[in-house]
Design a protein around this motif. Structure first.
Motif, mmCIF file in Angstrom:
data_model
loop_
_atom_site.group_PDB
_atom_site.id
_atom_site.type_symbol
_atom_site.label_atom_id
_atom_site.label_comp_id
_atom_site.label_asym_id
_atom_site.label_seq_id
_atom_site.Cartn_x
_atom_site.Cartn_y
_atom_site.Cartn_z
ATOM 1 N N THR A 68 -3.989 0.153 -5.095
ATOM 2 C CA THR A 68 -3.304 0.777 -4.389
ATOM 3 C C THR A 68 -2.155 0.842 -3.845
ATOM 4 O O THR A 68 -1.158 1.515 -4.322
ATOM 5 N N SER A 69 -1.567 -0.948 -4.070
ATOM 6 C CA SER A 69 -0.404 -1.030 -3.579
ATOM 7 C C SER A 69 0.417 -0.793 -4.774
ATOM 8 O O SER A 69 1.483 -1.095 -4.796
ATOM 9 N N GLU A 70 -0.122 -1.197 -5.950
ATOM 10 C CA GLU A 70 0.621 -0.724 -7.615
ATOM 11 C C GLU A 70 0.969 0.574 -7.506
ATOM 12 O O GLU A 70 2.360 1.491 -7.879
ATOM 13 N N GLU A 79 1.172 2.839 -5.186
ATOM 14 C CA GLU A 79 2.530 3.059 -4.102
ATOM 15 C C GLU A 79 3.861 2.762 -4.494
ATOM 16 O O GLU A 79 4.713 3.036 -4.700
ATOM 17 N N HIS A 80 3.842 1.036 -5.268
ATOM 18 C CA HIS A 80 5.097 0.860 -6.127
ATOM 19 C C HIS A 80 5.906 1.838 -7.074
ATOM 20 O O HIS A 80 6.317 2.367 -7.395
ATOM 21 N N ARG A 95 -6.096 1.937 5.616
ATOM 22 C CA ARG A 95 -6.281 1.098 4.711
ATOM 23 C C ARG A 95 -7.168 -0.334 5.275
ATOM 24 O O ARG A 95 -6.569 -1.420 4.651
ATOM 25 N N GLU A 106 -7.938 -1.428 -4.410
ATOM 26 C CA GLU A 106 -7.755 -2.692 -3.648
ATOM 27 C C GLU A 106 -9.028 -2.595 -1.807
ATOM 28 O O GLU A 106 -8.752 -3.233 -1.353
ATOM 29 N N GLN A 139 -1.766 -8.335 -1.176
ATOM 30 C CA GLN A 139 -2.059 -8.263 0.281
ATOM 31 C C GLN A 139 -2.781 -9.277 1.248
ATOM 32 O O GLN A 139 -3.034 -9.438 1.999
ATOM 33 N N ILE A 149 7.522 -2.994 -3.247
ATOM 34 C CA ILE A 149 8.650 -2.766 -3.552
ATOM 35 C C ILE A 149 9.986 -3.036 -2.786
ATOM 36 O O ILE A 149 11.435 -2.770 -3.807
#
Lengths: 490, 200
Positions: A160-162, A164-165, B35, B78, B108, B170
């Motif tokens: 999920t972090s990716e 978002e990226h 999350r 994740e 994370q 990011i």
């Protein structure tokens, strides 16, 4: 596959060519200290389960979604496969679906919702719309994104972090993969399918053997496969530990794509095909590792354990812990036999199942439904078997109904459902009961994957259909001939 | 992301290979849209067994999971990392990780330290003999320490640097936004676009 190391004209593998064509910015440094490359993503697929936290991240940072025109969403993991015109009964599932709908509306993302003709499993929808094309990079918050590699795309699952990226930047920071050539030479016997090829590959490579690699499936047996069969193979690359699997595009690929809604047209088509034809591993290119599989020798393959590497030919027996030299493999076998309630030495064909599941992103396309229908047509289902057929997408369901396949399944006594991931992972009500045993065309036989305490044997659509007739794990060659049903010798 | 240079906490031996992400967090727990709040979901099915290692008093404060080979294989969820972190784990040791899980951990702030299987087994023995023993995972020296055992671990330089600096991916990429824009100008016009939607 460091682009820096590529001398102009040096031989490259397919994966290296696609990678090199997407480098936005090369990472600096050398060896282990090398920073990742920044890789451009051509297509981002989204579904309800792995996206809500990513959208929330964008909102919190006040960032826009950079390329809605390269992004598409569908509802699949949570959706019911019965009574889809009614509100989703499970409140948390309904909330997650509603969240996807609100997020897509807010960020301008195209969404195919439950009830829409293009809704379905994300890895069925992309290819069907012609969005999955040779040489593109495809990502999705789902490990079976490797499916799209069947077109010669570099496609892999992300967290999920990716997600978002990619939403924020349309890129990913990635270390280059290593490459593994998987050569499958020869001709498959009747009754042996691409599912059997990939299950045999995973049993050989192991669930971790592909880690860090992009697999390229090649050889005469792969070239002879349809696009749908190639998707089945690439789909399960992750089960060998590899994030991505690929097949070089060829005429079969171009024929599949031509005329699809989002395929290039006219002069664009010609330009695209000209480029796509360059997407093959050069003759002198060297893979970091190679594996060879003899297609002539393959038989229908099934799993006996609780990871996809624990498989044998259907004609063999359940192995014993002593059959494994490695201590970890021995312990894993012991644990798996206990969970699966199996005794070493039992012929696989003596194993009786309760449920047959035909579906999932591995095997839910038209060809899968047709081949299964050909087996059961004119035959009777074992009365104690519950069979559930879940088409991969609403469009597959419509096409199957236009061919009358739904009637074949219904006459047989199978349940004909609406599209979605369904019993592959049991996020919706389609789950196994505690202790129930299932022959499943899906991709994972993990403990509890299809429902708490459920026991899964991974099989091809042909084995699934034959098993539904006999009640025990079976291949079509075990069936008595019937007028009008397909004769399959194996 | 919080900076992490070194962590010391009670080691928890998970003597099992091929722990896939469906075991770390079953799919039914993936319906949540937050999350955080996944601590109850970690190893949910195994935790119903009173003999499961996390149910043993000596390991109740555990924060370093010492697992068998091929930890975190399978699904890209994740949520597996969120559940480990929510429960209190700060590091996982294994001789091999699923690729996607390892990547997710790095995003994370969970240290996925690749330790040779022989060293994993020495640490298991130490923890079995002295339950409650702490394990130190030190990113600066790339070593894990448990009792008298000091073993090296592997982690790629970039992930290590980001963990130690607590950097947001990011934000780092957006420093190169002009490169992305320049690349986009070179993409062929026939590359697929999802909009405007074309239907069959």
């Amino acid at each position: 596959m460091s682009s820096r190391e590529q001398v102009a004209g040096a031989p490259r593998t397919l994966a290296e060519k696609v990678w090199n064509a997407h480098v936005v910015r090369e990472g600096s440094g050398e060896g282990g200290a090398r920073q990742p490359d920044l890789i451009y993503i051509d297509l981002h697929l989204i579904h309800e389960v792995t996206s809500p936290q990513a959208f929330e991240g964008l909102r919190l940072a006040n960032r826009p979604l950079r390329r809605p025109d390269l992004t598409i969403a569908t509802e699949d993991h949570n959706t019911p496969t019965l009574e889809i015109d009614k509100p989703i009964a499970d409140l948390t599932s309904r909330t997650q679906i509603d969240t996807l709908r609100n997020n897509c509306a807010e960020f301008g993302v195209r969404l195919h919702s439950l009830g829409d003709k293009e809704q379905g499993i994300v890895h069925v929808v992309g290819p069907q719309l012609g969005l999955t094309q040779p040489g593109v990079t495809v990502v999705c918050g789902d490990s079976h994104t490797s499916t799209h590699g069947a077109f010669g795309a570099l496609a892999f699952g992300i967290g999920t972090s990716e997600v978002e990226h990619v939403m924020a930047t349309q890129t990913l920071s990635l270390k280059p993969f290593k490459t593994m050539g998987i050569n499958v030479e020869g001709t498959l016997r009747p009754g042996v399918t691409s599912k059997d090829i990939i299950l045999a590959i995973i049993a050989k490579v192991g669930t971790g053997g592909g880690q860090g690699y992009v697999l390229e499936y090649r050889g005469s047996a792969i070239r002879a496969l349809s696009m749908e069969a190639r998707m089945t193979i690439c789909n399960m690359s992750i089960e060998a530990g590899a994030r991505a699997g690929m097949v070089a595009p060829d005429q079969t690929t171009f024929d599949y794509l031509e005329g699809r809604p989002h395929a290039p047209q006219g002069e664009d088509w010609d330009a695209a095909v000209e480029y796509w034809k360059t997407l093959r591993t050069d003759d002198d290119a060297v893979f970091d590792a190679e594996v060879t599989i003899d297609a002539d020798e393959l038989e229908p393959f099934v799993t006996w354990g609780t990871n996809p590497g624990q498989g044998v030919s259907l004609s063999q027996s359940v192995p014993a812990p002593e059959d494994f030299e490695d201590e970890n493999a021995r312990a894993a076998c012991e644990r798996a036999l206990d969970y699966m309630d199996l005794t070493a030495g039992t012929p696989m064909k003596d194993i009786r199942v309760d449920t047959v599941f035909l579906g999932s992103c591995t095997n839910s396309r038209m060809e899968d439904l047709r081949t299964a229908a050909d087996i059961i047509r004119g035959r009777e289902k074992d009365p104690d078997i519950r069979m559930i057929v879940v088409p991969g997408s609403a469009r597959v369901r419509l096409e199957a109904e236009a061919e009358g396949l739904d009637q074949v399944f219904k006459d047989f006594g199978a349940e004909w459902r609406f599209a979605g991931c369904s019993m592959c992972l049991g996020m919706n009500p389609d789950q196994l009961e505690e202790g129930e045993r299932c022959a499943s065309t899906s991709n994972r036989n993990f403990e509890g994957r299809q429902g708490k305490g459920g026991r899964t044997h991974l099989v091809s659509p042909l084995v699934a259909a034959a098993t539904a007739v006999r009640g025990t794990l079976s291949s079509p060659s075990d069936l008595d001939p019937v007028d009008g049903a397909a004769a399959v010798a194996a | 992301m919080e900076k992490i240079t070194t962590h010391t906490g009670v080691g928890v031996p998970l003597r099992q290979s091929d722990v896939d992400t469906d075991q770390i967090i079953p799919a039914v727990y993936l319906k949540r849209i937050t999350r955080t709040g996944f601590d109850d979901a970690l190893f949910a099915r195994w935790r119903k067994d009173p003999n499961f290692v996390l149910n043993q008093e000596a390991y109740s404060a555990g924060s370093v999971l010492v697992a068998g080979q091929d930890f975190g294989t399978g699904s890209s969820r994740e949520h597996a990392v969120w559940a480990l972190k929510d429960y209190g784990f700060r590091a996982v040791l294994s001789s091999r990780f699923g690729d996607i899980f390892r990547g997710n951990s790095g995003k994370q702030g969970l240290v996925a330290a690749q330790v040779a299987q022989g060293d994993i087994e020495l640490i298991w023995k130490e923890l079995d003999n002295h339950p409650g023993t702490t394990v130190t995972v030190d990113l600066a020296s790339r070593t894990v320490t448990c009792g008298s055992i000091v073993a090296p671990f592997e982690i790629d330089d970039y992930t290590r640097w980001r963990l130690m600096e607590g950097l947001d991916d990011i934000g780092l990429t957006l420093q190169h936004e002009q490169d992305v824009t320049d690349y986009e100008a070179t993409r062929p016009s026939w590359k697929p676009k999802t909009l405007p939607a074309k239907l069959s």
